[in-house]
Motif scaffolding. Sequence first.
Motif, PDB file in Angstrom:
ATOM      1  N   LEU A   1       0.827  -1.205   0.000  1.00  0.00           N
ATOM      2  CA  LEU A   1       0.000   0.000   0.000  1.00  0.00           C
ATOM      3  C   LEU A   1       0.864   1.259   0.000  1.00  0.00           C
ATOM      4  CD1 LEU A   1      -2.829   1.236   0.129  1.00  0.00           C
ATOM      5  CD2 LEU A   1      -2.686   1.093   2.614  1.00  0.00           C
ATOM      6  N   ILE A   2       1.943   1.248   0.797  1.00  0.00           N
ATOM      7  CA  ILE A   2       2.833   2.413   0.850  1.00  0.00           C
ATOM      8  C   ILE A   2       3.514   2.642  -0.492  1.00  0.00           C
ATOM      9  CG2 ILE A   2       4.913   3.343   1.928  1.00  0.00           C
ATOM     10  CD1 ILE A   2       4.115   1.937   4.489  1.00  0.00           C
ATOM     11  N   LEU A   3       4.023   1.576  -1.098  1.00  0.00           N
ATOM     12  CA  LEU A   3       4.719   1.716  -2.372  1.00  0.00           C
ATOM     13  C   LEU A   3       3.782   2.199  -3.469  1.00  0.00           C
ATOM     14  CD1 LEU A   3       6.999  -1.465  -2.288  1.00  0.00           C
ATOM     15  CD2 LEU A   3       7.650   0.905  -1.849  1.00  0.00           C
ATOM     16  N   ILE A   4       2.566   1.660  -3.522  1.00  0.00           N
ATOM     17  CA  ILE A   4       1.605   2.099  -4.527  1.00  0.00           C
ATOM     18  C   ILE A   4       1.236   3.564  -4.318  1.00  0.00           C
ATOM     19  CG2 ILE A   4      -0.767   1.811  -5.327  1.00  0.00           C
ATOM     20  CD1 ILE A   4      -0.474  -1.166  -4.856  1.00  0.00           C
ATOM     21  N   LEU A   5       1.003   3.954  -3.078  1.00  0.00           N
ATOM     22  CA  LEU A   5       0.621   5.331  -2.782  1.00  0.00           C
ATOM     23  C   LEU A   5       1.730   6.306  -3.160  1.00  0.00           C
ATOM     24  CD1 LEU A   5      -1.475   7.229  -1.557  1.00  0.00           C
ATOM     25  CD2 LEU A   5      -0.428   6.838   0.677  1.00  0.00           C
ATOM     26  N   MET A   6       2.986   5.956  -2.854  1.00  0.00           N
ATOM     27  CA  MET A   6       4.090   6.844  -3.184  1.00  0.00           C
ATOM     28  C   MET A   6       4.300   6.948  -4.691  1.00  0.00           C
ATOM     29  SD  MET A   6       5.182   8.088  -0.349  1.00  0.00           S
ATOM     30  CE  MET A   6       3.442   8.084   0.135  1.00  0.00           C
ATOM     31  N   THR A   7       4.117   5.853  -5.411  1.00  0.00           N
ATOM     32  CA  THR A   7       4.253   5.894  -6.875  1.00  0.00           C
ATOM     33  C   THR A   7       3.156   6.745  -7.484  1.00  0.00           C
ATOM     34  OG1 THR A   7       5.165   3.645  -6.794  1.00  0.00           O
ATOM     35  CG2 THR A   7       4.492   4.475  -8.928  1.00  0.00           C
ATOM     36  N   ILE A   8       1.941   6.640  -6.969  1.00  0.00           N
ATOM     37  CA  ILE A   8       0.843   7.471  -7.462  1.00  0.00           C
ATOM     38  C   ILE A   8       1.139   8.940  -7.217  1.00  0.00           C
ATOM     39  CG2 ILE A   8      -1.557   8.082  -7.006  1.00  0.00           C
ATOM     40  CD1 ILE A   8      -2.154   5.154  -6.575  1.00  0.00           C
ATOM     41  N   THR A   9       1.611   9.255  -6.029  1.00  0.00           N
ATOM     42  CA  THR A   9       1.907  10.652  -5.695  1.00  0.00           C
ATOM     43  C   THR A   9       2.969  11.230  -6.620  1.00  0.00           C
ATOM     44  OG1 THR A   9       1.389  10.152  -3.385  1.00  0.00           O
ATOM     45  CG2 THR A   9       2.558  12.193  -3.822  1.00  0.00           C
TER      46      THR A   9
ATOM     47  N   VAL B   1       9.522  10.940 -13.293  1.00  0.00           N
ATOM     48  CA  VAL B   1       9.296  11.418 -11.920  1.00  0.00           C
ATOM     49  C   VAL B   1       8.673  10.316 -11.065  1.00  0.00           C
ATOM     50  CG1 VAL B   1       8.086  13.116 -10.507  1.00  0.00           C
ATOM     51  CG2 VAL B   1       9.089  13.795 -12.684  1.00  0.00           C
ATOM     52  N   ALA B   2       7.739   9.557 -11.648  1.00  0.00           N
ATOM     53  CA  ALA B   2       7.121   8.465 -10.899  1.00  0.00           C
ATOM     54  C   ALA B   2       8.142   7.399 -10.531  1.00  0.00           C
ATOM     55  CB  ALA B   2       5.989   7.858 -11.719  1.00  0.00           C
ATOM     56  N   LEU B   3       9.028   7.053 -11.463  1.00  0.00           N
ATOM     57  CA  LEU B   3      10.052   6.046 -11.172  1.00  0.00           C
ATOM     58  C   LEU B   3      11.070   6.560 -10.159  1.00  0.00           C
ATOM     59  CD1 LEU B   3      10.724   4.497 -14.694  1.00  0.00           C
ATOM     60  CD2 LEU B   3       9.498   3.481 -12.779  1.00  0.00           C
ATOM     61  N   LEU B   4      11.426   7.839 -10.255  1.00  0.00           N
ATOM     62  CA  LEU B   4      12.349   8.405  -9.259  1.00  0.00           C
ATOM     63  C   LEU B   4      11.731   8.375  -7.871  1.00  0.00           C
ATOM     64  CD1 LEU B   4      13.862  11.468 -11.191  1.00  0.00           C
ATOM     65  CD2 LEU B   4      15.014   9.343 -10.555  1.00  0.00           C
ATOM     66  N   THR B   5      10.445   8.710  -7.786  1.00  0.00           N
ATOM     67  CA  THR B   5       9.755   8.649  -6.487  1.00  0.00           C
ATOM     68  C   THR B   5       9.696   7.220  -5.959  1.00  0.00           C
ATOM     69  OG1 THR B   5       8.388  10.501  -7.211  1.00  0.00           O
ATOM     70  CG2 THR B   5       7.663   9.297  -5.272  1.00  0.00           C
ATOM     71  N   ALA B   6       9.383   6.279  -6.841  1.00  0.00           N
ATOM     72  CA  ALA B   6       9.323   4.881  -6.424  1.00  0.00           C
ATOM     73  C   ALA B   6      10.697   4.376  -5.986  1.00  0.00           C
ATOM     74  CB  ALA B   6       8.784   4.025  -7.570  1.00  0.00           C
ATOM     75  N   THR B   7      11.734   4.756  -6.717  1.00  0.00           N
ATOM     76  CA  THR B   7      13.093   4.324  -6.362  1.00  0.00           C
ATOM     77  C   THR B   7      13.521   4.894  -5.016  1.00  0.00           C
ATOM     78  OG1 THR B   7      13.654   4.219  -8.718  1.00  0.00           O
ATOM     79  CG2 THR B   7      15.475   4.261  -7.149  1.00  0.00           C
TER      80      THR B   7
ATOM     81  N   LEU C   1       6.226  -1.316 -13.920  1.00  0.00           N
ATOM     82  CA  LEU C   1       5.040  -1.610 -14.722  1.00  0.00           C
ATOM     83  C   LEU C   1       3.834  -0.797 -14.249  1.00  0.00           C
ATOM     84  CD1 LEU C   1       5.321  -5.493 -15.112  1.00  0.00           C
ATOM     85  CD2 LEU C   1       5.710  -3.762 -16.868  1.00  0.00           C
ATOM     86  N   PHE C   2       3.655  -0.733 -12.953  1.00  0.00           N
ATOM     87  CA  PHE C   2       2.538   0.039 -12.412  1.00  0.00           C
ATOM     88  C   PHE C   2       2.699   1.525 -12.720  1.00  0.00           C
ATOM     89  CE2 PHE C   2       0.755   2.538  -8.881  1.00  0.00           C
ATOM     90  CZ  PHE C   2      -0.577   2.204  -9.016  1.00  0.00           C
ATOM     91  N   ALA C   3       3.928   2.038 -12.588  1.00  0.00           N
ATOM     92  CA  ALA C   3       4.171   3.453 -12.864  1.00  0.00           C
ATOM     93  C   ALA C   3       3.936   3.771 -14.336  1.00  0.00           C
ATOM     94  CB  ALA C   3       5.600   3.824 -12.464  1.00  0.00           C
ATOM     95  N   ALA C   4       4.345   2.878 -15.242  1.00  0.00           N
ATOM     96  CA  ALA C   4       4.137   3.107 -16.670  1.00  0.00           C
ATOM     97  C   ALA C   4       2.650   3.137 -17.004  1.00  0.00           C
ATOM     98  CB  ALA C   4       4.847   2.020 -17.473  1.00  0.00           C
ATOM     99  N   PHE C   5       1.894   2.210 -16.437  1.00  0.00           N
ATOM    100  CA  PHE C   5       0.449   2.172 -16.693  1.00  0.00           C
ATOM    101  C   PHE C   5      -0.248   3.385 -16.088  1.00  0.00           C
ATOM    102  CE2 PHE C   5      -3.752   0.977 -15.044  1.00  0.00           C
ATOM    103  CZ  PHE C   5      -4.408   0.735 -16.231  1.00  0.00           C
ATOM    104  N   PHE C   6       0.061   3.690 -14.831  1.00  0.00           N
ATOM    105  CA  PHE C   6      -0.628   4.790 -14.156  1.00  0.00           C
ATOM    106  C   PHE C   6      -0.269   6.133 -14.776  1.00  0.00           C
ATOM    107  CE2 PHE C   6      -1.194   7.901 -10.754  1.00  0.00           C
ATOM    108  CZ  PHE C   6      -2.497   7.639 -10.394  1.00  0.00           C
TER     109      PHE C   6
END
Length: 211
Positions: A71-79, A122-128, A167-172
């Motif tokens: 949940l934390i990882l998904i939320l941070m990637t969305i943000t 930006v999404a991948l940098l946040t996720a990383t 994959l999630f970041a690319a789709f979102f």
Amino acid sequence: TARFRLVYRKNSATSREALAYLERRLDAANDRYIRLQLERLGVDPSLPIEMETSAADDSESFFSLTTIIPLILILMTITGAVYPAIDLTAGERERGTLETLMAAPVPRGGLLLAKYVAVLTVALLTATANLIAMAATLSASGLADVLLGEQGFSLLVAVEVFGLMALFAAFFSAVVLALTSFARSFKEAQAYLIPLMLFCLAPGLLSLMPG
């Protein structure tokens, strides 16, 4: 002899509970029948082993942090993907720079691809960054072995998690960029994204469900 064939769904917790319930009732019927037969033969039906069950006090059991990690990882990637997407679409409309950009001698497909790559980056940098911080926290606190088993938070686990997040970041990123392109203002884009964010949080919320 009455024969029963119990069919159950092994992936359903409710079905497994129903199976166990029926098995206990059928075993009780068999035990009752055997005791009656022994009494008729004049044999003492007492058994050498008696067993009783009682529930343990689990008030001190802790909530597993493993269920919160997705949940934390998904939320941070969305943000990480939301605000760049809003700024590159609705934000440019508010600033009045979208018309100038469209008049530039650049193919529209190239502009769209550039905006998508920017949001995805930006999404991948946040996720990383969140993945590195989480790995450092688990390693420093010693919770990696407890939460992730004997292998801990190894390099292979990090690569697998990052691949799924990519994959999630690319789709979102694609979905949020397409959705915000219809908004005329920053606030309108935020209103469009609230249902989408709630929908994308569903996989992370499923991990919190018992069983």
